[in-house]
Write a protein that holds these residues in place. Structure first.
Motif, PDB file in Angstrom:
ATOM      1  N   ARG A 164      -0.118  -5.241  -7.261  1.00  0.00           N
ATOM      2  CA  ARG A 164      -1.345  -4.171  -7.757  1.00  0.00           C
ATOM      3  C   ARG A 164      -1.959  -3.690  -6.230  1.00  0.00           C
ATOM      4  O   ARG A 164      -3.285  -4.678  -6.043  1.00  0.00           O
ATOM      5  CB  ARG A 164      -2.497  -4.549  -8.733  1.00  0.00           C
ATOM      6  CG  ARG A 164      -3.730  -3.377  -8.534  1.00  0.00           C
ATOM      7  CD  ARG A 164      -4.884  -3.593 -10.458  1.00  0.00           C
ATOM      8  NE  ARG A 164      -3.615  -3.856 -11.917  1.00  0.00           N
ATOM      9  CZ  ARG A 164      -4.289  -4.530 -12.198  1.00  0.00           C
ATOM     10  NH1 ARG A 164      -5.336  -4.971 -12.012  1.00  0.00           N
ATOM     11  NH2 ARG A 164      -3.395  -4.635 -13.487  1.00  0.00           N
ATOM     12  N   GLY A 165      -2.839  -3.076  -5.794  1.00  0.00           N
ATOM     13  CA  GLY A 165      -2.970  -2.317  -4.222  1.00  0.00           C
ATOM     14  C   GLY A 165      -2.473  -3.092  -3.584  1.00  0.00           C
ATOM     15  O   GLY A 165      -2.682  -2.712  -2.075  1.00  0.00           O
ATOM     16  N   PHE A 166      -1.091  -3.338  -3.548  1.00  0.00           N
ATOM     17  CA  PHE A 166      -0.174  -3.378  -2.163  1.00  0.00           C
ATOM     18  C   PHE A 166      -0.108  -2.484  -0.878  1.00  0.00           C
ATOM     19  O   PHE A 166       0.284  -2.623  -0.259  1.00  0.00           O
ATOM     20  CB  PHE A 166       1.536  -4.254  -2.838  1.00  0.00           C
ATOM     21  CG  PHE A 166       2.293  -4.407  -1.965  1.00  0.00           C
ATOM     22  CD1 PHE A 166       2.055  -5.717  -0.951  1.00  0.00           C
ATOM     23  CD2 PHE A 166       3.190  -4.075  -1.545  1.00  0.00           C
ATOM     24  CE1 PHE A 166       2.776  -5.727   0.278  1.00  0.00           C
ATOM     25  CE2 PHE A 166       3.927  -4.059   0.025  1.00  0.00           C
ATOM     26  CZ  PHE A 166       3.844  -5.231   0.252  1.00  0.00           C
ATOM     27  N   SER A 167       0.198  -1.466  -1.433  1.00  0.00           N
ATOM     28  CA  SER A 167       0.269  -0.093  -0.795  1.00  0.00           C
ATOM     29  C   SER A 167      -0.840  -0.249   0.181  1.00  0.00           C
ATOM     30  O   SER A 167      -1.027  -0.215   1.410  1.00  0.00           O
ATOM     31  CB  SER A 167       0.377   1.382  -1.589  1.00  0.00           C
ATOM     32  OG  SER A 167      -1.074   1.674  -2.402  1.00  0.00           O
ATOM     33  N   PRO A 220     -12.305  -1.331   5.325  1.00  0.00           N
ATOM     34  CA  PRO A 220     -12.603  -0.645   3.869  1.00  0.00           C
ATOM     35  C   PRO A 220     -10.805  -0.950   3.215  1.00  0.00           C
ATOM     36  O   PRO A 220     -11.325  -0.779   1.575  1.00  0.00           O
ATOM     37  CB  PRO A 220     -12.391   1.261   4.575  1.00  0.00           C
ATOM     38  CG  PRO A 220     -12.931   1.079   5.538  1.00  0.00           C
ATOM     39  CD  PRO A 220     -12.258  -0.983   6.595  1.00  0.00           C
ATOM     40  N   PHE A 221      -9.257  -0.174   3.646  1.00  0.00           N
ATOM     41  CA  PHE A 221      -8.480  -1.010   2.919  1.00  0.00           C
ATOM     42  C   PHE A 221      -8.466  -2.415   2.220  1.00  0.00           C
ATOM     43  O   PHE A 221      -8.077  -2.267   1.076  1.00  0.00           O
ATOM     44  CB  PHE A 221      -6.925  -0.928   3.895  1.00  0.00           C
ATOM     45  CG  PHE A 221      -7.244   0.050   4.494  1.00  0.00           C
ATOM     46  CD1 PHE A 221      -6.725   1.466   4.245  1.00  0.00           C
ATOM     47  CD2 PHE A 221      -7.843   0.718   5.996  1.00  0.00           C
ATOM     48  CE1 PHE A 221      -6.139   2.500   4.530  1.00  0.00           C
ATOM     49  CE2 PHE A 221      -7.241   1.839   6.696  1.00  0.00           C
ATOM     50  CZ  PHE A 221      -6.688   2.937   5.819  1.00  0.00           C
ATOM     51  N   GLU A 222      -8.765  -3.302   3.031  1.00  0.00           N
ATOM     52  CA  GLU A 222      -8.936  -4.629   2.310  1.00  0.00           C
ATOM     53  C   GLU A 222      -9.628  -4.625   1.312  1.00  0.00           C
ATOM     54  O   GLU A 222      -9.207  -5.182   0.010  1.00  0.00           O
ATOM     55  CB  GLU A 222      -9.152  -5.731   3.029  1.00  0.00           C
ATOM     56  CG  GLU A 222      -9.237  -6.860   2.743  1.00  0.00           C
ATOM     57  CD  GLU A 222      -9.585  -8.186   4.036  1.00  0.00           C
ATOM     58  OE1 GLU A 222      -9.504  -9.290   3.580  1.00  0.00           O
ATOM     59  OE2 GLU A 222      -9.929  -7.535   5.133  1.00  0.00           O
ATOM     60  N   THR A 223     -10.925  -3.857   2.010  1.00  0.00           N
ATOM     61  CA  THR A 223     -12.301  -4.045   0.353  1.00  0.00           C
ATOM     62  C   THR A 223     -11.979  -3.102  -0.717  1.00  0.00           C
ATOM     63  O   THR A 223     -11.910  -3.692  -2.297  1.00  0.00           O
ATOM     64  CB  THR A 223     -13.447  -3.232   0.849  1.00  0.00           C
ATOM     65  OG1 THR A 223     -13.924  -3.977   1.915  1.00  0.00           O
ATOM     66  CG2 THR A 223     -14.320  -2.842  -0.470  1.00  0.00           C
ATOM     67  N   VAL A 224     -10.793  -2.456  -1.182  1.00  0.00           N
ATOM     68  CA  VAL A 224     -10.806  -1.637  -2.054  1.00  0.00           C
ATOM     69  C   VAL A 224      -9.289  -2.247  -2.423  1.00  0.00           C
ATOM     70  O   VAL A 224      -9.175  -2.185  -4.092  1.00  0.00           O
ATOM     71  CB  VAL A 224      -9.447   0.035  -1.815  1.00  0.00           C
ATOM     72  CG1 VAL A 224      -8.781   0.374  -2.961  1.00  0.00           C
ATOM     73  CG2 VAL A 224     -11.263   0.293  -1.202  1.00  0.00           C
ATOM     74  N   LYS A 225      -8.554  -2.955  -2.242  1.00  0.00           N
ATOM     75  CA  LYS A 225      -7.645  -4.115  -2.690  1.00  0.00           C
ATOM     76  C   LYS A 225      -7.604  -4.815  -3.298  1.00  0.00           C
ATOM     77  O   LYS A 225      -7.471  -5.055  -3.852  1.00  0.00           O
ATOM     78  CB  LYS A 225      -6.787  -4.235  -1.201  1.00  0.00           C
ATOM     79  CG  LYS A 225      -5.277  -5.930  -1.390  1.00  0.00           C
ATOM     80  CD  LYS A 225      -5.094  -5.886  -0.299  1.00  0.00           C
ATOM     81  CE  LYS A 225      -5.746  -6.812   0.167  1.00  0.00           C
ATOM     82  NZ  LYS A 225      -4.529  -7.699   1.498  1.00  0.00           N
ATOM     83  N   ARG A 226      -8.711  -5.459  -2.982  1.00  0.00           N
ATOM     84  CA  ARG A 226      -9.376  -7.033  -3.111  1.00  0.00           C
ATOM     85  C   ARG A 226     -10.331  -6.239  -4.817  1.00  0.00           C
ATOM     86  O   ARG A 226     -10.185  -6.713  -5.739  1.00  0.00           O
ATOM     87  CB  ARG A 226     -10.745  -7.324  -2.974  1.00  0.00           C
ATOM     88  CG  ARG A 226     -10.528  -8.093  -1.852  1.00  0.00           C
ATOM     89  CD  ARG A 226      -9.178  -8.901  -1.672  1.00  0.00           C
ATOM     90  NE  ARG A 226      -9.297 -10.296  -0.276  1.00  0.00           N
ATOM     91  CZ  ARG A 226      -8.696 -11.033  -0.306  1.00  0.00           C
ATOM     92  NH1 ARG A 226      -8.380 -11.531  -1.687  1.00  0.00           N
ATOM     93  NH2 ARG A 226      -8.874 -11.694   0.585  1.00  0.00           N
ATOM     94  N   GLY A 247      -6.728   4.017 -10.393  1.00  0.00           N
ATOM     95  CA  GLY A 247      -5.999   3.740  -9.273  1.00  0.00           C
ATOM     96  C   GLY A 247      -6.423   3.958  -7.374  1.00  0.00           C
ATOM     97  O   GLY A 247      -8.125   3.539  -7.666  1.00  0.00           O
ATOM     98  N   MET A 248      -5.963   3.801  -6.693  1.00  0.00           N
ATOM     99  CA  MET A 248      -6.408   3.734  -5.305  1.00  0.00           C
ATOM    100  C   MET A 248      -7.435   4.471  -4.651  1.00  0.00           C
ATOM    101  O   MET A 248      -8.776   4.065  -4.627  1.00  0.00           O
ATOM    102  CB  MET A 248      -5.586   3.549  -4.708  1.00  0.00           C
ATOM    103  CG  MET A 248      -5.702   3.696  -3.130  1.00  0.00           C
ATOM    104  SD  MET A 248      -4.633   2.902  -1.854  1.00  0.00           S
ATOM    105  CE  MET A 248      -3.329   4.813  -1.353  1.00  0.00           C
ATOM    106  N   VAL A 249      -7.263   6.097  -4.749  1.00  0.00           N
ATOM    107  CA  VAL A 249      -7.718   7.298  -4.582  1.00  0.00           C
ATOM    108  C   VAL A 249      -8.952   7.086  -5.384  1.00  0.00           C
ATOM    109  O   VAL A 249     -10.210   7.258  -4.750  1.00  0.00           O
ATOM    110  CB  VAL A 249      -6.774   8.145  -4.603  1.00  0.00           C
ATOM    111  CG1 VAL A 249      -7.743   9.799  -4.589  1.00  0.00           C
ATOM    112  CG2 VAL A 249      -5.922   8.279  -3.939  1.00  0.00           C
ATOM    113  N   ASP A 250      -9.154   6.939  -6.355  1.00  0.00           N
ATOM    114  CA  ASP A 250     -10.250   7.085  -7.662  1.00  0.00           C
ATOM    115  C   ASP A 250     -11.380   5.916  -7.215  1.00  0.00           C
ATOM    116  O   ASP A 250     -12.418   5.847  -6.923  1.00  0.00           O
ATOM    117  CB  ASP A 250      -9.759   6.508  -9.231  1.00  0.00           C
ATOM    118  CG  ASP A 250     -11.330   6.973  -9.925  1.00  0.00           C
ATOM    119  OD1 ASP A 250     -11.952   7.557  -9.934  1.00  0.00           O
ATOM    120  OD2 ASP A 250     -10.545   5.884 -10.889  1.00  0.00           O
TER     121      ASP A 250
END
Length: 344
Positions: A164-167, A220-226, A247-250
């Protein structure tokens, strides 16, 4: 640019072990900063009052051992990540080299980004396990150890939960590579001399600057990934994440709407402060391990000194040097036998 240079006087296994031990030690020492960073990214209650207060809250609720949660899985991730990254990078670079053995800077950076994505794909479940171990309260743990964490996530949430969040790892690789490239093409202007003349201290500073710029762009990408790694309907309070998303965008939209754009950089202070001690310990430990290996291979007179052993060709590889020494030893032995035969 701040990376550990390859020393052909070491065997492949020695270089791998030196890098692995240096990474293990530097990660362990700087683990408290990593714990604060991850909790800040996820948004747990520990980090609502700022950077310094986070240490006090974690210490009060979980004790000192709370600062080393997830450190073992983080260290274990180093070895497969490094092996896959190096193997993939060499393969991609080899494919893009011209007939003279050269490759453009952009292609080299692109190869590094793809190698990072490939290594991340192999080790991503361990990163998810690290996040889950860090955000939980170690006095009332949901997960116990690395393998228990992986098996429980797989059993309760399925295989996709481990990715989850690999993208976001893929998306974050591009600004990270751009940050490294931006520093790389400008370091010669900073020092007013070409890169081959950089001292170890200059390379260390370059590495810190590159890491700081690259992580700021991709943060920012790492924050959302975590946040995506931490959230689970089966965990108390959905894993302690400060927003609940689909999801990611949400997740991006909710974070910006509820917390503001700057909240995407929560934990950046801890991450930035970590850079200097992490790279400092990484370079120092690597050099110390390398000296021990060089002494074992016969290149230097002491593991505490870089003074070269007299009469040893430093251009020879370790196996070549061993063969030369064996040849000279056999030749001297045969000459002694012939001289004794001549006497009789």
């Amino acid at each position: 640019m701040g990376s550990v240079r390859t020393d052909n006087r070491l065997t492949t296994s020695q270089s791998f072990l030196c890098g692995g031990f240096a990474g293990f030690f530097s990660k362990t020492v700087t683990s408290p900063l990593e714990v604060v960073k991850i909790k800040s990214q996820v948004g747990t209650f520990h980090c609502r009052n700022g950077f310094w207060e986070s240490f006090q809250v974690i210490c009060q609720h979980e004790g000192l051992r709370g600062f080393w949660k997830g450190n073992l899985v983080s260290c274990l991730r180093l070895f497969p990540y490094t092996a896959v990254h190096l193997a993939t990078y060499k393969k991609i670079v080899h494919l893009h080299m011209d007939e003279f053995g050269f490759i453009s800077q952009w292609r080299a950076i692109f190869a590094g980004g793809l190698a990072g994505v490939a290594a991340g794909l192999v080790t991503y479940p361990l990163e998810v396990a690290e996040t889950r171990l860090v955000i939980q309260n170690c006095t009332q743990p949901t997960y116990i150890g690395v393998f228990h964490t992986l098996s429980k996530i797989y059993r309760n949430e399925g295989l996709l939960a481990l990715y989850r969040g690999f993208s976001l790892t893929v998306l974050g690789a591009f600004p990270f590579s751009v940050g490294c490239f931006a520093v790389y093409v400008n370091v010669d202007r900073l020092w007013q001399e070409p890169p081959p003349r950089f001292t170890p201290l200059q390379n260390f500073i370059n590495g810190c600057i590159a890491a700081g710029v690259a992580q700021t762009l991709s943060y920012p990408f790492e924050t959302v990934k975590r946040k995506m790694q931490a959230q689970s309907a089966r965990l108390p309070h959905f894993g302690g994440v400060d927003v609940h998303f689909t999801g990611m965008v949400d997740c991006f939209l909710q974070v910006v709407r509820n917390k503001g754009v700057l909240s995407l950089w929560n934990g950046l202070t801890a991450s930035t402060i970590k850079i200097v001690p992490y790279f400092g310990l990484l370079f120092t430990c690597f050099e110390m391990c390398k000296q021990v290996c060089l002494y074992r291979n016969g290149y230097i007179i002491s593991p505490l000194s870089y003074q070269l052993t007299p009469g040893v060709d430093q251009s020879l590889g370790p196996y070549e040097l061993k063969e030369v020494k064996r040849y000279l030893k056999n030749r001297n032995f045969n000459s002694e036998q012939s001289s004794l035969g001549n006497r009789w």
